[in-house]
Enzyme design. Structure first.
Site, mmCIF file in Angstrom:
data_model
loop_
_atom_site.group_PDB
_atom_site.id
_atom_site.type_symbol
_atom_site.label_atom_id
_atom_site.label_comp_id
_atom_site.label_asym_id
_atom_site.label_seq_id
_atom_site.Cartn_x
_atom_site.Cartn_y
_atom_site.Cartn_z
ATOM 1 N N LYS A 68 0.828 -1.214 0.000
ATOM 2 C CA LYS A 68 0.000 0.000 0.000
ATOM 3 C C LYS A 68 0.858 1.259 0.000
ATOM 4 O O LYS A 68 0.629 2.187 -0.775
ATOM 5 C CB LYS A 68 -0.929 0.016 1.225
ATOM 6 C CG LYS A 68 -1.951 -1.094 1.274
ATOM 7 C CD LYS A 68 -2.917 -0.928 2.434
ATOM 8 C CE LYS A 68 -2.247 -0.987 3.795
ATOM 9 N NZ LYS A 68 -1.664 -2.314 4.089
ATOM 10 N N ARG A 145 -9.332 1.204 8.944
ATOM 11 C CA ARG A 145 -9.049 -0.217 9.105
ATOM 12 C C ARG A 145 -10.216 -0.978 9.729
ATOM 13 O O ARG A 145 -10.160 -2.206 9.823
ATOM 14 C CB ARG A 145 -7.801 -0.412 9.956
ATOM 15 C CG ARG A 145 -6.517 -0.052 9.232
ATOM 16 C CD ARG A 145 -5.310 -0.599 9.940
ATOM 17 N NE ARG A 145 -4.087 -0.370 9.180
ATOM 18 C CZ ARG A 145 -2.904 -0.861 9.513
ATOM 19 N NH1 ARG A 145 -2.793 -1.612 10.594
ATOM 20 N NH2 ARG A 145 -1.840 -0.607 8.786
ATOM 21 N N ARG A 179 11.461 -7.394 4.303
ATOM 22 C CA ARG A 179 11.451 -5.931 4.326
ATOM 23 C C ARG A 179 12.582 -5.383 5.208
ATOM 24 O O ARG A 179 12.841 -5.882 6.298
ATOM 25 C CB ARG A 179 10.099 -5.435 4.839
ATOM 26 C CG ARG A 179 9.916 -3.948 4.827
ATOM 27 C CD ARG A 179 8.462 -3.563 4.919
ATOM 28 N NE ARG A 179 7.756 -4.257 5.995
ATOM 29 C CZ ARG A 179 6.436 -4.200 6.160
ATOM 30 N NH1 ARG A 179 5.698 -3.536 5.294
ATOM 31 N NH2 ARG A 179 5.860 -4.839 7.155
ATOM 32 N N ARG A 223 12.237 -4.231 10.811
ATOM 33 C CA ARG A 223 11.268 -3.775 11.799
ATOM 34 C C ARG A 223 11.046 -4.845 12.856
ATOM 35 O O ARG A 223 11.043 -6.040 12.564
ATOM 36 C CB ARG A 223 9.936 -3.446 11.116
ATOM 37 C CG ARG A 223 9.896 -2.067 10.512
ATOM 38 C CD ARG A 223 8.677 -1.790 9.675
ATOM 39 N NE ARG A 223 7.432 -2.368 10.163
ATOM 40 C CZ ARG A 223 6.248 -2.195 9.561
ATOM 41 N NH1 ARG A 223 6.186 -1.471 8.467
ATOM 42 N NH2 ARG A 223 5.160 -2.749 10.037
ATOM 43 N N ARG A 234 -0.896 -10.331 12.391
ATOM 44 C CA ARG A 234 -1.424 -9.142 11.720
ATOM 45 C C ARG A 234 -2.364 -9.523 10.582
ATOM 46 O O ARG A 234 -3.397 -8.873 10.369
ATOM 47 C CB ARG A 234 -0.271 -8.294 11.185
ATOM 48 C CG ARG A 234 0.535 -7.597 12.267
ATOM 49 C CD ARG A 234 1.844 -7.062 11.744
ATOM 50 N NE ARG A 234 1.644 -6.003 10.769
ATOM 51 C CZ ARG A 234 2.530 -5.657 9.849
ATOM 52 N NH1 ARG A 234 3.678 -6.317 9.762
ATOM 53 N NH2 ARG A 234 2.277 -4.682 9.017
#
Length: 287
Positions: A68, A145, A179, A223, A234
């Site tokens: 996104k 959300r 990531r 992260r 998640r």
């Protein structure tokens, strides 16, 4: 196909104050009616539009790690409107010395959703700062959300289009685990090379790594919430809490579903085509 009836565009300043005010009202009175106004029809919104630069109000939906932020940021540069990512707002608060930092850090590291109260507060603050700089229009990434957040947003402004990015779960997991973030410039990169064979009627997916330039490579970190356990949690929460938001906008004829066919080189021109944007003249500007 009939177009949706329009309500006037809301300025960034009035949107910020309206979001805060609407949230306060719903907190005090959960029975307040925030359904779509009666003067809005529910006919499908034509997706073949000619968006005017600086005057669009779009939302990006999709599972964690789908991209996104990547595509919303590119469209932000392409169209000249601000990209507002609530995930970035949360991480900025976590890294600050503010009173919410420790509470938010625990929530994020466990893969849980941040409360509506905090998200609304951070978003309102960001909109106010943007209005002071003369911003108009926006591409929201990470908000709404939940159905409640979607109702609050619908009660104060008219979202033009909601883009729902989709990617197979095994690719999502690989993307999240690969990531990396540069601690100096804050840009995202990815070390994963994803090569998933097509089966059961699903097409194969190949995505090249997104390597960092030499100046960022020594400064990459992962992260804290990009672990397999947290990512799966998640995704579970997304399907439970956030996926109904897709149906919320689908029922209003505002949802554009876009299956990512691969990495940025394959997906970017196809996304522009789906949005009816002329990428031939501007694609280099968004690279």
């Amino acid at each position: 196909m009939a177009a949706l009836s329009r309500i006037p565009k809301t300025s960034i300043k009035s949107l910020s104050s309206c979001i805060s005010r609407s949230f306060s009202i719903t907190t005090l009175n959960s029975e307040i009616d925030l359904k779509v106004p009666s003067f809005l029809s529910h006919n499908s919104l034509p997706l073949r539009q000619e968006p005017k630069e600086g005057n669009i109000q779009w939302v990006f939906l999709g599972c964690p790690g789908v991209g996104k932020g990547t595509y919303a940021s590119r469209l932000s540069n392409f169209l000249g409107v601000p990209h507002i990512a609530t995930g970035d707002l949360v991480r900025e608060e976590v890294n600050s010395s503010g009173p919410l930092a420790s509470q938010l850090k625990e929530t994020v590291n466990q893969g849980k959703l941040v409360s509506d109260e905090i998200i609304i507060s951070l978003l309102s603050k960001r909109l106010q700062a943007g209005e002071a700089k003369g911003e108009s229009g926006f591409i929201l990434d990470g908000f709404p959300r939940t159905i409640r957040q979607a109702e609050i947003l619908e009660g104060v402004t008219d979202i033009d289009l909601v883009v729902n990015l989709k990617l197979r779960e095994e690719a999502l997991l690989a993307k999240c685990l690969g990531r990396r973030i540069c601690v100096e410039c804050g840009r995202n990169y990815n070390i994963a090379c994803i090569d998933i064979k097509g089966e059961n009627g699903n097409p194969g997916i190949y995505m090249d790594p997104l390597p960092a330039p030499p100046q960022c490579a020594p400064k990459l970190i992962q992260r804290a919430d990009d672990t397999e356990e947290v990512v799966k949690e998640r995704l579970r929460i997304y399907y439970e809490k956030s996926q109904p938001v897709e149906e919320f906008y689908r029922s209003r004829g505002k949802l554009l579903e876009f299956d990512l066919p691969g990495g940025i080189p394959e997906s970017w021109p196809k996304l522009l085509e789906a949005l009816n944007l002329d990428h031939e003249d501007k694609c280099s500007a968004a690279a």
